[in-house]
Design an enzyme around this catalytic site. Structure first.
Site, PDB file in Angstrom:
ATOM      1  N   ASP A   1      -0.257  -7.790   5.931  1.00 34.58           N
ATOM      2  CA  ASP A   1      -1.411  -6.926   5.670  1.00 34.58           C
ATOM      3  C   ASP A   1      -2.406  -7.772   4.884  1.00 34.58           C
ATOM      4  OD1 ASP A   1      -3.266  -5.092   4.646  1.00 34.58           O
ATOM      5  OD2 ASP A   1      -1.793  -3.470   4.535  1.00 34.58           O
TER       6      ASP A   1
ATOM      7  N   LYS B   1     -11.963  -1.558   4.300  1.00 35.50           N
ATOM      8  CA  LYS B   1     -12.231  -2.300   3.063  1.00 35.50           C
ATOM      9  C   LYS B   1     -13.212  -3.444   3.365  1.00 35.50           C
ATOM     10  CE  LYS B   1      -9.110   0.639   1.847  1.00 35.50           C
ATOM     11  NZ  LYS B   1      -7.699   0.386   1.837  1.00 35.50           N
TER      12      LYS B   1
ATOM     13  N   TYR C   1       0.838  -1.195   0.000  1.00 41.27           N
ATOM     14  CA  TYR C   1       0.000   0.000   0.000  1.00 41.27           C
ATOM     15  C   TYR C   1       0.881   1.256   0.000  1.00 41.27           C
ATOM     16  CZ  TYR C   1      -3.731   3.181   1.291  1.00 41.27           C
ATOM     17  OH  TYR C   1      -4.625   4.214   1.299  1.00 41.27           O
TER      18      TYR C   1
HETATM   19  C1  PLP Z   1      -6.495   1.018   2.308  1.00 38.42           C
HETATM   20  C2  PLP Z   1      -5.343   0.211   2.717  1.00 38.42           C
HETATM   21  C3  PLP Z   1      -4.515   0.587   3.798  1.00 38.42           C
HETATM   22  C4  PLP Z   1      -4.706   1.885   4.548  1.00 38.42           C
HETATM   23  O1  PLP Z   1      -5.923   1.909   5.221  1.00 38.42           O
HETATM   24  P1  PLP Z   1      -6.745   3.241   5.602  1.00 38.42           P
HETATM   25  O2  PLP Z   1      -7.916   2.700   6.339  1.00 38.42           O
HETATM   26  O3  PLP Z   1      -7.081   3.915   4.299  1.00 38.42           O
HETATM   27  O4  PLP Z   1      -5.843   4.087   6.433  1.00 38.42           O
HETATM   28  C5  PLP Z   1      -3.491  -0.266   4.155  1.00 38.42           C
HETATM   29  N1  PLP Z   1      -3.253  -1.421   3.483  1.00 38.42           N
HETATM   30  C6  PLP Z   1      -4.014  -1.792   2.439  1.00 38.42           C
HETATM   31  C7  PLP Z   1      -3.708  -3.068   1.734  1.00 38.42           C
HETATM   32  C8  PLP Z   1      -5.072  -1.000   2.014  1.00 38.42           C
HETATM   33  O5  PLP Z   1      -5.815  -1.374   0.958  1.00 38.42           O
END
Ligand code: PLP
Length: 392
Positions: free
Chosen positions: A183, A208, A111
């Protein structure tokens, strides 16, 4: 600190049942079947030194605690630590584990916010980062020659969906005594069991698929190691970047359908991916459960399903991709992903605009690449929309 936030969850029920009941119970005072939104900063103490586990909502809040317990129950680990955003979760993970002079190894497709945090903020505090492609033989091993405090990987990667072999990375990192964080935002525990594959920590942007309805931003860090969890909670309270009760309540609601949603997102994405792959204007489609995907065997081994994301490129390149994105009607042009609405994104000008052009090219993010987060509408309606947009 409520004691139950540091004790392991022993719930052995199935994933679906844990997603609804794990770590939560009807409200003890009213019987409300859902955990109420404790929209409250302050908790009255019974006597000096005696409280009901809550004192002040920056430290702990009952609605947020319910989400933390439920996420832990779903993932089969200790209760989560939940944060205001995914980036707050990732920042807190770094603050908890790193100090000046430390080195972190990160997979090359992660990210953008994680890259920015390491390059532009943590570098100022003496933390260095190496970005490596763990699929290159020996690359991780070479990076670990420098004393390393943490390995952070993301799989599938954004937006090319390149995979990282979690079990193999964990084996190599653990041989050097280094913990691994994954992640898992794109697949969630519904489709990828990172702890079973050897991970020490799992991080989420709950924004997400976890919350899944485009209603909140949020984040979480999970582990099975009580000492690591205590360090993360200490940072969460010290920085003051915990989640709010209303965010937590909406996320608890989203979790109830996590498995159902992820299964349907995956089925819809695969159907749209197969249709795109057969379309004469489409040059290339990436989805982990397409037989043509270069890491298909790894996807089948590591994931329970393909997930809701796909990426594609048109023969007409950047110009044609942008024209398509301007013509879609059902799909929404937006930067987010992982919700019930289908979202279409142009990574080169939107999510990855801050990445230098040569780095984008190296990561396979061409100007013509289109990312689709396939929602829960009828897949045929999504296909019809893409067809009319391609027809011009
Ligand atoms: C969106 C996202 C983030 C960051 O998250 P936020 O809630 O926007 O701060 C981190 N890792 C991945 C894989 C993401 O898609």
């Amino acid at each position: 600190m409520p004691l139950d936030l540091l004790s392991p969850i022993t719930d052995q029920q199935s994933f679906e049942t844990r997603s609804i009941h794990g770590g939560v119970q009807p409200d003890p005072t009213t019987g409300a079947i859902l955990t109420p939104i404790y929209q409250c900063s302050t908790f009255v103490q019974e006597a000096v030194g005696r409280d009901k586990g809550y004192t002040y909502s920056r430290t702990a809040n009952p609605t947020v605690s319910a989400l933390e317990r439920q996420l832990g129950a779903i993932e089969g680990c200790l209760p989560a630590a939940c944060f205001a955003t995914g980036m707050a979760a990732i920042s807190s993970l770094f603050f908890a584990l790193l100090q000046a002079g430390d080195h972190v190894v990160v997979s090359d497709v992660v990210y953008g916010g994680t890259v920015r945090l390491l390059r532009q903020i943590l570098s100022r505090f003496g933390v260095s980062a190496s970005f490596v492609d763990p699929s290159q033989p020996g690359a991780l091993e070479t990076a670990l020659q420098r004393p390393t405090r943490l390995v952070l990987i993301e799989t599938p990667g954004n937006p090319t969906l390149k995979l990282v072999d979690i079990a193999s990375v964990c084996e190599t990192a653990h041989a050097h005594g280094v913990p691994v964080a994954v992640d898992n935002t794109f697949l969630t525990a519904a489709l990828q069991d990172c702890f079973a594959l050897g991970a020490d920590l799992v991080v989420y942007s709950t924004t997400k698929f976890i919350e899944g309805h485009n209603s909140t931003v949020g984040g979480a860090v999970l582990t099975r190691d009580p000492a690591l969890l205590e360090k993360i909670r200490f940072v969460q309270n010290s920085l003051g970047c915990g989640q709010s009760p209303f965010q937590a309540w909406l996320t608890l609601r989203g979790l109830k359908t996590l498995r159902l949603r992820l299964q349907q997102h995956s089925a819809n994405a695969l159907q749209v991916a197969r249709w795109l792959e057969a379309h004469p204007q489409v040059a290339h489609v990436a989805h982990p459960f397409l037989e043509s995907f270069p890491q298909y065997a790894l996807a089948k081994r590591q994931q329970k399903d393909g997930g809701g994301l796909l990426a594609f490129e048109l023969h007409g390149g950047g110009h044609a991709g942008i024209a398509l994105m301007n013509r879609v009607q059902l799909c929404s042009l937006a930067e987010n992903l992982g919700a019930v609405e289908t979202l279409i994104t142009h990574p080169a000008s939107m999510t990855h605009a801050a990445v230098p052009e040569e780095d984008r090219a190296a990561a396979g993010i061409s100007d013509g690449l289109v990312r689709l987060s396939v929602g829960l509408e009828s897949p045929q309606d999504i296909i019809d929309d893409l067809a009319q947009a391609l027809a011009g």
